[in-house]
Each structure stands twice: as structure tokens, then as C-alpha cells.
Design a protein around this motif. Structure first.
Motif, PDB file in Angstrom:
ATOM      1  N   PRO A   1      -7.582  -7.511  -8.210  1.00  0.00           N
ATOM      2  CA  PRO A   1      -6.945  -6.398  -7.488  1.00  0.00           C
ATOM      3  C   PRO A   1      -7.696  -5.078  -7.658  1.00  0.00           C
ATOM      4  CG  PRO A   1      -5.280  -7.745  -8.568  1.00  0.00           C
ATOM      5  CD  PRO A   1      -6.614  -8.218  -9.088  1.00  0.00           C
ATOM      6  N   ALA A   2      -8.170  -4.818  -8.895  1.00  0.00           N
ATOM      7  CA  ALA A   2      -8.923  -3.580  -9.114  1.00  0.00           C
ATOM      8  C   ALA A   2     -10.250  -3.609  -8.366  1.00  0.00           C
ATOM      9  CB  ALA A   2      -9.157  -3.382 -10.604  1.00  0.00           C
ATOM     10  N   HIS A   3     -10.907  -4.783  -8.336  1.00  0.00           N
ATOM     11  CA  HIS A   3     -12.155  -4.948  -7.599  1.00  0.00           C
ATOM     12  C   HIS A   3     -11.926  -4.644  -6.117  1.00  0.00           C
ATOM     13  CE1 HIS A   3     -16.014  -6.750  -6.465  1.00  0.00           C
ATOM     14  NE2 HIS A   3     -15.367  -7.501  -5.573  1.00  0.00           N
ATOM     15  N   ALA A   4     -10.839  -5.173  -5.577  1.00  0.00           N
ATOM     16  CA  ALA A   4     -10.532  -4.933  -4.172  1.00  0.00           C
ATOM     17  C   ALA A   4     -10.193  -3.465  -3.932  1.00  0.00           C
ATOM     18  CB  ALA A   4      -9.365  -5.824  -3.745  1.00  0.00           C
ATOM     19  N   ALA A   5      -9.437  -2.861  -4.868  1.00  0.00           N
ATOM     20  CA  ALA A   5      -9.057  -1.462  -4.710  1.00  0.00           C
ATOM     21  C   ALA A   5     -10.283  -0.554  -4.722  1.00  0.00           C
ATOM     22  CB  ALA A   5      -8.090  -1.063  -5.820  1.00  0.00           C
ATOM     23  N   TYR A   6     -11.255  -0.854  -5.558  1.00  0.00           N
ATOM     24  CA  TYR A   6     -12.463  -0.030  -5.649  1.00  0.00           C
ATOM     25  C   TYR A   6     -13.225  -0.036  -4.315  1.00  0.00           C
ATOM     26  CZ  TYR A   6     -17.245   1.274  -6.723  1.00  0.00           C
ATOM     27  OH  TYR A   6     -18.491   1.855  -6.685  1.00  0.00           O
ATOM     28  N   HIS A   7     -13.490  -1.233  -3.824  1.00  0.00           N
ATOM     29  CA  HIS A   7     -14.263  -1.309  -2.569  1.00  0.00           C
ATOM     30  C   HIS A   7     -13.479  -0.725  -1.401  1.00  0.00           C
ATOM     31  CE1 HIS A   7     -17.783  -3.531  -3.927  1.00  0.00           C
ATOM     32  NE2 HIS A   7     -16.985  -4.259  -4.715  1.00  0.00           N
ATOM     33  N   PHE A   8     -12.168  -0.912  -1.433  1.00  0.00           N
ATOM     34  CA  PHE A   8     -11.359  -0.339  -0.365  1.00  0.00           C
ATOM     35  C   PHE A   8     -11.408   1.190  -0.423  1.00  0.00           C
ATOM     36  CE2 PHE A   8      -7.230   1.462   0.870  1.00  0.00           C
ATOM     37  CZ  PHE A   8      -7.233   1.131   2.212  1.00  0.00           C
ATOM     38  N   THR A   9     -11.292   1.750  -1.609  1.00  0.00           N
ATOM     39  CA  THR A   9     -11.312   3.209  -1.766  1.00  0.00           C
ATOM     40  C   THR A   9     -12.638   3.794  -1.319  1.00  0.00           C
ATOM     41  OG1 THR A   9      -9.776   3.046  -3.632  1.00  0.00           O
ATOM     42  CG2 THR A   9     -11.055   5.082  -3.428  1.00  0.00           C
ATOM     43  N   GLU A  10     -13.750   3.108  -1.626  1.00  0.00           N
ATOM     44  CA  GLU A  10     -15.058   3.588  -1.199  1.00  0.00           C
ATOM     45  C   GLU A  10     -15.160   3.610   0.321  1.00  0.00           C
ATOM     46  OE1 GLU A  10     -17.676   4.746  -3.111  1.00  0.00           O
ATOM     47  OE2 GLU A  10     -16.031   4.783  -4.579  1.00  0.00           O
ATOM     48  N   ALA A  11     -14.616   2.588   0.971  1.00  0.00           N
ATOM     49  CA  ALA A  11     -14.653   2.551   2.432  1.00  0.00           C
ATOM     50  C   ALA A  11     -13.807   3.658   3.036  1.00  0.00           C
ATOM     51  CB  ALA A  11     -14.173   1.182   2.927  1.00  0.00           C
ATOM     52  N   VAL A  12     -12.633   3.898   2.435  1.00  0.00           N
ATOM     53  CA  VAL A  12     -11.748   4.954   2.943  1.00  0.00           C
ATOM     54  C   VAL A  12     -12.413   6.317   2.814  1.00  0.00           C
ATOM     55  CG1 VAL A  12      -9.595   6.165   2.488  1.00  0.00           C
ATOM     56  CG2 VAL A  12      -9.620   3.671   2.579  1.00  0.00           C
ATOM     57  N   LYS A  13     -13.034   6.585   1.660  1.00  0.00           N
ATOM     58  CA  LYS A  13     -13.684   7.862   1.455  1.00  0.00           C
ATOM     59  C   LYS A  13     -14.816   8.091   2.453  1.00  0.00           C
ATOM     60  CE  LYS A  13     -12.770   8.267  -3.531  1.00  0.00           C
ATOM     61  NZ  LYS A  13     -13.398   8.295  -4.873  1.00  0.00           N
ATOM     62  N   ALA A  14     -15.481   7.004   2.847  1.00  0.00           N
ATOM     63  CA  ALA A  14     -16.611   7.144   3.764  1.00  0.00           C
ATOM     64  C   ALA A  14     -16.166   7.375   5.204  1.00  0.00           C
ATOM     65  CB  ALA A  14     -17.504   5.907   3.688  1.00  0.00           C
ATOM     66  N   TRP A  15     -15.192   6.613   5.698  1.00  0.00           N
ATOM     67  CA  TRP A  15     -14.931   6.619   7.144  1.00  0.00           C
ATOM     68  C   TRP A  15     -13.547   7.155   7.547  1.00  0.00           C
ATOM     69  CZ3 TRP A  15     -17.485   2.089   5.206  1.00  0.00           C
ATOM     70  CH2 TRP A  15     -18.831   2.001   5.578  1.00  0.00           C
ATOM     71  N   LEU A  16     -12.566   7.053   6.672  1.00  0.00           N
ATOM     72  CA  LEU A  16     -11.229   7.482   7.089  1.00  0.00           C
ATOM     73  C   LEU A  16     -10.883   8.889   6.608  1.00  0.00           C
ATOM     74  CD1 LEU A  16      -9.161   4.190   6.703  1.00  0.00           C
ATOM     75  CD2 LEU A  16     -10.542   4.999   8.628  1.00  0.00           C
TER      76      LEU A  16
END
Length: 984
Positions: free
Chosen positions: A936-951
Motif C-alpha cells: 500500500p505504501a509503495h502504491a501511495a508513493y507512486h500515486f502521489t508522485e503522479a498527482v504532484k506532476a499532472w494533477l
């Protein structure tokens, strides 16, 4: 009567305009008397020749003129000369000809009685049978000749059976004619021509009689032409008879007398352009030496020399060895250019440019001659770009014109029980609801189109009703709008469905239904214009003669029957068109000329065309009966080519490939090229080829750059589903198009069940089962019920059922085994959401279980293979981890706990079993997989990086950022991927 030794026989060579030369000669001979021409009769091959000769008289007269009587006596195609030489007061009148449609239907009934075929196929075979019967009648082969044939035992079984069937039908056909009091049109023409020949023998007409351009070698035509040539004021004028051909070459053409030793004759060269003229001259009983040149027209030295070269190029194969000894003058094709294009589209554009160029010279005329009607239509369309109206005088088949396609579309839609694709094809037809109401009609059809995309609904109009009445939640509004309009269309189609569902019916009833339904759909627009009138006449004739055909027709065959019959109906444009440009078929081009003749479609199989097979009589039988060989049409096509090449300027064109494959140059093209050698004229044609390519050449290649839109922060979504995270990271542009531009790909109409559809169906079955009693038998029954639904595609039912049943049995067994160790299903198919990194993350799981220790397991069903380990390691395919994260943070009502199990339950095959479990995690972290605790933490990290970049950030939405993890292509055209992909 004229002296037998001095028949009046003439020829006009190809390098002289036949109609103009003929008109000038007749005016010189008979124009001194104001009524001299009016008392005369000119026999011509066809109605198009009548128009050409009429125009030539107008040009030659320079003022008012009383024309001679122009009568078309027919080409090799059977034609009835009508009342021209059939006096109404004749005591011994010739019986009328049986109407063509009535004849076709009676022959179809006779064929169906002796050959077990469907009624529509019987009608098609009847057309071939009618053509064979006509050839027997034209050649005046007695019916007894078939009975007396001695062919031995080496005839193949197929042809033996076909001959037996032909004999049976031919034996029964005379009785049908006697019942009707009619005779065949070909028989009637022969009788009228023979009677006319006898009448003119005893009492020649007071005025002159000129038979001009007739090339039909039928015995009755030959007899009449002989009589004309022998009359005091008669004359026969041939078109391009080869009076200068070497005598040995002339005699080699045939026909030959049988060899006394073997009983067999040497094979005639029917593919030669002069064969049919030699045969006609032989049947007339005259020698080629008795033919003089028609001298009334100016000689063109250049084209006269060219004529010799063309004759050499088309010489029989045994005489082409002389080419190397010919002087240069007899090999030169001056005035002829040859353009070789890449595709039929380029060829059509090149021809249109050549026609357009001809108009730049005042008074200059040009014509395209081609047997390729598709090429003719393309050329006419290209000319329309310059507002040049040019019609194809050969006409177009009714089956491809709007009135014909509407009838076919209606029959096909009813035959397929109004499946989405044929139904929408019918409802969108340009003739349906033409006029003021068409806009509102199309709005309703578009609404129906949107809700019929994807796998087809149940069959019939009732199936459409049920599809509209039971919408899923996401389709409720659209289907409600379509359902509000649908009754209007349904009421128009219901009568057709009732007839088609009633089983085999008389053809008349089917045609009446078709006419009435088409009228209801289109109104009077359907019957307007030349095509509409032709369609009305066609349906009226079929309905009137349907009772003479097979008793019952399967409604499913109606569309095939209509197309077969309408293919044979040519709808020609009304008189008019451009005064200096024309498009002709080969028959229409005979006796016509222009300053520039363009000969298009010179590929093998087009010019010359492939001989049409005779399914009734084998080639050997045809030869024994004295019928024309199937290759004789090639000789006629060669003669048409040679005649057209006599124009002052000629252009040959061909495409190096057709719509599907490379094309082979016509044998005529290859012969001309081989003869001319280095003199093969390509200079002007090369310029034309360049213009054709340049017309659509954009000049500089300026491909699109890789798109990288950067919308402002206010437009960037702050809500994202777990299923869209991979799209955002791998192909940001696709996410931008879907979520910001709100563009969604439409499913195809009547689509095959896709992987997504199969996955949704399996999810629905498992959801219903999990929410119920979870008895294995119930799961089995639910799957069978889904497969047995009539909306399920038959192919999927046949191929997917064994796999699906084995896989769900595996699922039921797997769940039962887990319950034995304390693992329980907590919930299925539930939505949830959490706030993370400044956005709202939403997700719907397939199933969540609880282990005996209280932790959670997140399960995702897959009909295919689960994601790879490499994708997980790269930060993709983290859907299970994000669902687990939502569960751990209380995003699902009533579900609490830590997520420690992440499983894909795949229904794909592994080893010998459909169904297995795979996981993106590993307790020991083997193979680079994260541990369950870290996932879950692994998924949260990559998700957060994507959000910071595009959303929440400003990164551009770059197209195909990670193409290896972006397999979906629905937005590839929008991003113009093919222009830039690979260049970066």
C-alpha cells in the motif's frame, strides 16, 4: 438487281471519323435531291450509333437537312429491332417476343424443377441459361444438334450433368412459349431480318439502303447485309476492315474447314480484332478483295501510318516474328501517349486532367473510353471539381444507385431480423424521409445509433424494444431518448418483419411488401429521377411476372435476388451533358470519335475483360455446336481499341495495381509497347503523371509534433479513479483527452464481445452469486443463463462456454476451500474514496476477504492474464495496492483493517486448468516484488508522485510517455501518433 460480281462493299479505316465520313459520303451521293436522303435507310449496330450518325449529318450539312431513316438492327448482344421492319398489316406476322422478365422467371422455374437450388440461385442460373439459349438462336443452331452430339465418354461428370439439365430445360421451354403464343427475342429478330431480306430481294426500296458499322456475324444479319450489298442502291460499309492485311495472316484467322483426315478444324483466332469481320464477310459470301475504301473524308497521313503499326501490333502470335523486319515507319505510334499510374485513384485523376486540358483549346473534343465503370465514375467525380458535368453514357447499374441500394438495404435488414448494422444502414439511407422532415429523422437515428453500439441486442424489432426498455444506469438517459423516437421507425418496419417472419412466400407478395415499406420510408422521393423510375419499372415488372417463376421464395434470398437482377439494369443519364467531353463504354464508343481519345483501364481482366463462363455448356460442346468461343469478346475488345486509336490523338492509361493487388498490363498494352520499343511515347504522358502527383502533393512534409498540452491548474481534475492512474502515468495525453476534454471512444455497431464485455459479464455473475447463497450450483446456473441469453454472441457461446464453466467451477471450489481455513468474503463490488495528495482517489473492488487474523485480502477478477512483475516494479499496475490503501484508511463503509493480501484471480489457462491465483506481492520480497506490508505504501508513493506532476502540478500531458505500459489506442489518431512516434 445488282450484278452479283459487283457488290457494293466499303470500309472506313480507323484513322478516319466513321460517322463523319459516312455522313459526308451519303450527302455527296444522294444530297443533290432534297428528298434523296429522306428516302434512304441506314442500318446501324445500336442506338448510340444512331445518335452519332445524326450528329455527323448535322455537322456535315451546315444547315437544314432531312435525315434518312436510321434503324438499329443490333450488336452481338441480342436486340429486338421492333416495328421498324414489321408491318402491322402483314398477313403472316411474326409472333411477339416473350417479355425478358417473364422469360427469366419461367426459366428459373424450369431450372428449379430439375436442379435442387434455392429460388434466388435459380433466377441467377436462368440468366446464364437465357444467354446460352440466345447464342443458339442467334447462330441458328437447331435443338436437334444437342441430341445428336457425339462427345465420347471423356466429358467430365460436371459438364455431363450440366448438359443433361440443359437438354431437359430446352425441351420444356418450347412448350412454355407455345402456351404464351410468343417466341424468343433472338428468334424474332432473326425471322424479321430474314423476312426483310426476302422482301428486298423481290422489291428493293425506292431509296438507298446503307448498312454501316454492323459487326454482328449472326447468319440472319449476314444474309440481310448480303442482300443490301447486291441491291442497285444498296451498300455495306464496314468499320476498319483490314483490306491491307497480308493474305496468309487473313486466312489464318479462320474459321477453317475440318481436316478430312482428322475431322477437326484448325482453331480459329477469335481473339483477333478482325476475326468477327472476317466471319461476317465469309457468311455474306464475299471476298475481301471486293471491299473498296470509302473515299469521302480527308486522309490523315500520320494516323494512316499509325494504323499500320497498330495492325502489326495486334497480329496473330504466329506472325509477330515479323516485327524485327518492319521498317521504322510501320512501328511508329505517333500521336499515342501512354501514362502508367500507381493506383486507380491516380489514373482517374490523370484522365480528368487530360480532359480538362482538352477544353483549353477552343472547339477541341475529348472522350474517355473504358470498360471499367468504377474508373468512369471516378473520372466524372474529379471533373465535378471544376464544375464540368460529364456523364457516363454506358450508364450505371441500378443496384448501386440510391433507389436500388434502398431496396437492397430494406431486404437485407429484414432478412437479418433488423440487426443493428443493416438496420442503421437502412434508417440512414439518403432517400429515407427526404425533405423537410429528414433533419428530425436523423436526430432520432443518431440517438438509436448511440445505444445500439457494442454487442447486438436480441433479434427482431422486439429485441430492440427490450434493449431500450432495460438500460444499465449509465445508459438510462440515452436509451430513454432513443425509446421516445423508436416507435415512429418501428411502425414503418413492422409490416416487413411480419412478412419475413412468415416463412417462404410468393415472390409477388415479397415484392409488394418491399414496395409498400419503401414507399412508407421514402415517399415519392424513391421513385424520382432516372434511377427512381427505373426502380419503379423494375419492381412493377418483377411483381407482374413473379407468378411465372418458382412458387415460393425464402425471404432471406430476396436481397440476393434483387441485386442479381438490378446489376443487369443500366440507368443511363438523360440526353445532354458536356458538348465537348464524353465518357463511353466499349459498345457506346463504336463509331464515335473525338480529337483526343483516352483509353483507360488497360489492365488484363479489365480491357480485355475475363471471358464470362458458361455454366451450362462446356467449351468443347460450344465448339461442336458452332457457338462463339468464350474468348470472342477479347477480339471485339481489341477491335474497339484499334478503332479508338485511330483518333488524331490518343492516350492510353493503366494503374500498376488495383484495389487489392498488383495489376498485370493488358496484352494490348504489352504488344504496343513491344512493337514500338524505344518509340513507345511517354513524353507527354510523363508530364501528365507528374501533374497528377503534384496536384495532391503538399510540398513540404510537415508532420505534427508530439502533443504536450498544459492546461491551467483550474482545469486539471482533482478526482481520479484507481483504474485511471496507469493511464495518467503511462499516457498522460490519453488521460487528458478522457478526463479534461471528456472524449470517449464509441463502441462499434454490432461489435463482437470484447475482453471488457466478457470481464463485465463475469463480474456480474460472480457479484450476484457472492451476494446470494454462494452455492456452487447457483454459480453454474447463473453462467449458463448468461450464455443462453439470445443477446450473447453465438461465437462466444460456442468457444467461451467450456472455458468459463471450468473457470467458475474452480472459483467456487477455491472459495469453499478458503472458508475451511477461516477466510470469509466481506464484501463484493463496492465503491469507496479517500483524500490523498490533494485529490480524491476513488475505487471499486471486485471482492474483499478477511483472513482469520483479521487482515484484509483485496481480490481482482481477470478474464485474461494478470499484470507482469515488471509493471509493478516500474510503478504501474498498482490498482490492488491503491484499493488496499483506501480500505486501510476507511474509505469503504463498514470495512476496517490492514490490507495484507493482494490477489488476481485469473480465468486464463495455466497448465491444464482454467483459473489460477497470482499476486503482485511476496512475503519474502522475492523476484523484486514488494512485501504485503509495503505494497500500500509503495502504491501511495507512486500515486502521489503522479498527482504532484499532472494533477496538482504543471507537467504537460505528454503523449505516450511510457508506451510500453500504454497498450490502449483509442486516442492514437487524436494525438496523430503515426506522424511523430519514433522520430523523437
Amino acid at each position: 438487281m445488282a450484278d452479283r460480281g459487283k457488290p457494293r462493299l466499303y470500309t472506313i479505316p480507323a484513322h478516319r471519323a466513321f460517322a463523319d465520313a459516312l455522313a459526308a459520303g451519303l450527302i455527296r451521293r444522294f444530297g443533290d435531291d432534297p428528298l434523296g436522303l429522306a428516302r434512304g435507310v441506314v442500318l446501324l449496330p445500336n442506338n448510340r450509333a444512331k445518335r452519332a450518325v445524326t450528329d455527323a449529318f448535322v455537322r456535315a450539312s451546315g444547315g437544314g437537312l432531312l435525315l434518312p431513316r436510321l434503324v438499329a438492327i443490333g450488336d452481338p448482344e441480342v436486340a429486338d429491332i421492333g416495328a421498324a421492319f414489321d408491318p402491322a398489316d402483314d398477313a403472316d406476322s411474326v409472333p411477339p417476343a416473350v417479355p425478358p422478365m417473364q422469360r427469366r422467371m419461367i426459366l428459373a422455374r424450369l431450372v428449379a424443377a430439375v436442379k435442387p437450388v434455392e429460388a434466388a440461385e435459380a433466377v441467377r442460373l436462368a440468366g446464364d441459361l437465357a444467354r446460352t439459349l440466345d447464342q443458339l438462336l442467334v447462330e441458328e443452331v437447331p435443338p436437334s444438334a444437342l441430341v445428336e452430339l457425339e462427345l465420347g465418354d471423356d466429358l467430365s461428370e460436371h459438364w455431363d450433368k450440366a448438359l443433361d439439365l440443359f437438354k431437359i430445360v430446352q425441351t420444356r421451354w418450347p412448350a412454355e412459349l407455345a402456351r404464351l403464343g410468343c417466341i424468343d427475342a433472338a428468334d424474332r429478330r432473326a425471322r424479321l431480318l430474314r423476312r426483310l431480306a426476302e422482301r428486298w430481294k423481290e422489291a428493293p426500296p425506292a431509296g438507298f439502303v446503307c448498312a454501316a458499322g454492323v459487326s454482328d456475324s449472326a447468319p440472319a444479319v449476314a444474309l440481310l447485309l448480303r442482300r443490301v450489298a447486291e441491291m442497285p442502291r444498296g451498300m455495306v460499309v464496314f468499320a476498319d476492315l483490314a483490306t491491307a492485311m497480308d493474305e496468309a495472316e487473313w486466312q489464318a484467322l479462320g474459321p477453317h474447314d475440318p481436316d478430312p483426315a482428322t475431322g477437326f478444324a484448325k482453331r480459329s483466332i477469335e481473339t483477333h480484332p478482325q476475326f468477327h469481320l472476317k466471319l461476317l464477310l465469309d457468311r455474306m459470301g464475299f471476298n475481301r478483295a471486293e471491299v473498296s475504301r470509302w473515299t469521302d473524308a480527308s486522309e490523315l497521313d500520320a494516323t494512316a501510318a499509325r494504323g499500320k503499326a497498330i495492325a502489326n501490333a495486334l497480329a496473330p502470335a504466329d506472325f509477330t516474328g515479323r516485327w524485327t523486319d518492319l521498317p521504322a515507319a510501320e512501328r511508329r505510334l505517333s500521336g499515342i501517349a501512354a501514362a502508367e499510374l500507381a493506383t486507380p485513384a491516380e489514373e482517374a485523376q490523370a484522365i480528368a486532367l487530360a480532359l480538362r486540358e482538352a477544353l483549353e483549346t477552343p472547339g477541341r473534343t475529348a472522350a474517355l473510353v473504358t470498360p471499367d465503370r468504377a474508373l468512369a465514375r471516378r473520372v466524372a467525380a474529379h471533373c465535378g471539381r471544376w464544375n464540368i458535368a460529364i456523364d457516363d453514357s454506358a450508364g450505371r447499374p441500378l443496384s448501386i444507385l440510391p433507389s436500388g441500394t434502398l431496396l437492397t438495404a430494406l431486404a437485407e435488414a429484414a432478412a437479418q431480423r433488423f440487426a443493428p448494422l443493416p438496420l442503421l444502414t437502412l434508417l440512414k439511407h439518403p432517400l429515407v424521409r427526404s425533405g423537410e422532415t429528414r433533419g428530425a429523422w436523423l436526430e432520432g437515428v443518431r440517438k438509436l445509433d448511440r445505444v445500439l453500439r457494442g454487442p447486438r441486442p436480441a433479434a427482431g424489432l422486439d429485441g430492440i424494444d427490450a434493449h431500450l426498455a432495460d438500460p444499465p444506469e449509465r445508459e438510462r438517459r440515452r436509451r430513454a431518448e432513443a425509446a421516445a423516437w423508436w416507435p415512429e421507425a418501428r411502425a414503418l418496419l413492422a409490416p416487413a418483419e411480419a412478412v419475413f417472419m412468415g416463412g417462404p412466400a410468393p415472390l409477388g407478395a415479397l415484392v409488394a411488401m418491399l414496395r409498400d415499406t419503401a414507399q412508407a420510408l421514402c415517399g415519392d422521393f424513391l421513385w424520382s429521377g432516372p434511377a427512381g423510375r427505373a426502380a419503379a419499372d423494375f419492381l412493377s415488372e418483377v411483381e407482374a411476372r413473379a407468378g411465372d417463376g418458382p412458387a415460393l421464395f425464402d425471404p432471406a434470398e430476396l436481397a440476393v435476388l434483387l441485386k442479381t437482377l438490378m446489376d443487369e439494369i443500366a440507368v443511363r443519364p438523360p440526353q445532354g451533358g458536356h458538348p465537348r467531353l464524353a465518357i463511353y463504354g466499349l459498345i457506346e464508343a463504336r463509331l464515335q470519335t473525338s480529337d483526343l481519345m483516352i483509353l483507360g483501364g488497360l489492365n488484363e481482366g479489365t480491357w480485355p475483360g475475363n471471358p464470362a463462363p458458361d455454366p451450362w455448356l462446356a467449351p468443347r460442346i460450344r465448339a461442336a455446336l458452332g457457338l462463339p468461343g468464350l474468348e470472342r469478346g477479347i477480339g471485339m475488345a481489341a477491335h474497339d481499341l484499334a478503332s479508338a486509336l485511330g483518333a488524331p490523338q490518343a492516350l492510353l492509361t493503366r494503374a500498376r495495381r488495383d484495389a487489392t493487388q498488383p495489376a498485370i498490363a493488358s496484352r494490348f498494352w504489352l504488344r504496343l509497347e513491344a512493337l514500338a520499343g524505344e518509340g513507345w511515347a511517354r513524353g507527354r504522358a510523363t508530364s501528365l503523371e507528374h501533374w497528377t502527383r503534384a496536384l495532391d502533393d503538399p510540398g513540404v512534409h510537415d508532420p505534427a509534433e508530439r502533443p504536450e498540452p498544459m492546461p491551467p491548474a483550474i482545469l486539471r481534475p482533482k478526482r481520479i479513479a484507481v483504474t485511471d492512474v496507469d493511464r495518467l502515468k503511462a499516457d498522460p495525453y490519453a488521460f487528458y483527452a478522457k478526463r479534461i476534454l471528456r472524449l470517449a471512444a464509441l463502441d462499434p455497431v454490432d461489435a463482437d464481445p470484447s475482453a471488457a464485455w466478457r470481464g463485465t459479464a463475469v463480474h456480474d455473475i460472480l457479484e450476484q452469486w457472492a451476494r446470494g447463497d454462494q452455492v456452487p450450483e447457483t454459480l453454474h446456473a447463473a453462467a449458463l443463463a448468461m450464455l443462453d441469453d439470445e443477446r450473447t454472441h453465438p461465437m462466444m457461446r460456442a468457444l467461451w462456454q467450456p472455458r468459463l464453466m471450468q473457470a467458475i467451477d474452480w472459483i467456487a471450489g477455491k472459495i469453499a476451500a478458503q472458508e475451511d481455513i477461516g477466510r470469509k468474503i466481506v464484501a463484493v463490488e463496492k465503491d469507496g474514496a479517500i483524500d490523498i495528495a490533494g485529490v480524491r482517489l476513488t475505487g471499486k473492488f471486485d471482492r474483499i476477504d478477511r483472513f482469520a487474523d483479521g487482515t484484509l485480502a483485496v481480490i481482482d477478477y481477470k478474464t485474461g492474464a494478470p499484470p507482469s512483475n515488471a509493471a509493478v516494479q516500474a510503478g504501474f499496475s498498482l490498482q490492488l495496492g491503491l484499493l488496499g490503501l483506501i480500505a486501510e484508511q476507511g474509505g469503504y463503509d463498514g470495512i476496517t483493517g490492514l490490507a495484507r493480501g493482494f490477489e488476481y484471480w485469473s480465468l486464463a489457462k495455466k497448465l491444464d486448468q482454467f483459473g489460477y491465483v497470482a499476486s503482485p506481492v511476496d512475503a519474502a520480497g522475492k523476484n523484486g516484488k514488494p512485501t504485503p506490508e509495503d505494497f500500500p505504501a509503495h502504491a501511495a508513493y507512486h500515486f502521489t508522485e503522479a498527482v504532484k506532476a499532472w494533477l496538482t502540478g504543471t507537467e504537460p500531458f505528454t503523449a505516450k510517455l511510457h508506451p510500453e505500459f500504454a497498450p490502449y489506442a483509442e486516442y492514437d489518431q487524436l494525438m496523430r501518433r503515426d506522424e511523430w512516434y519514433g522520430r523523437e
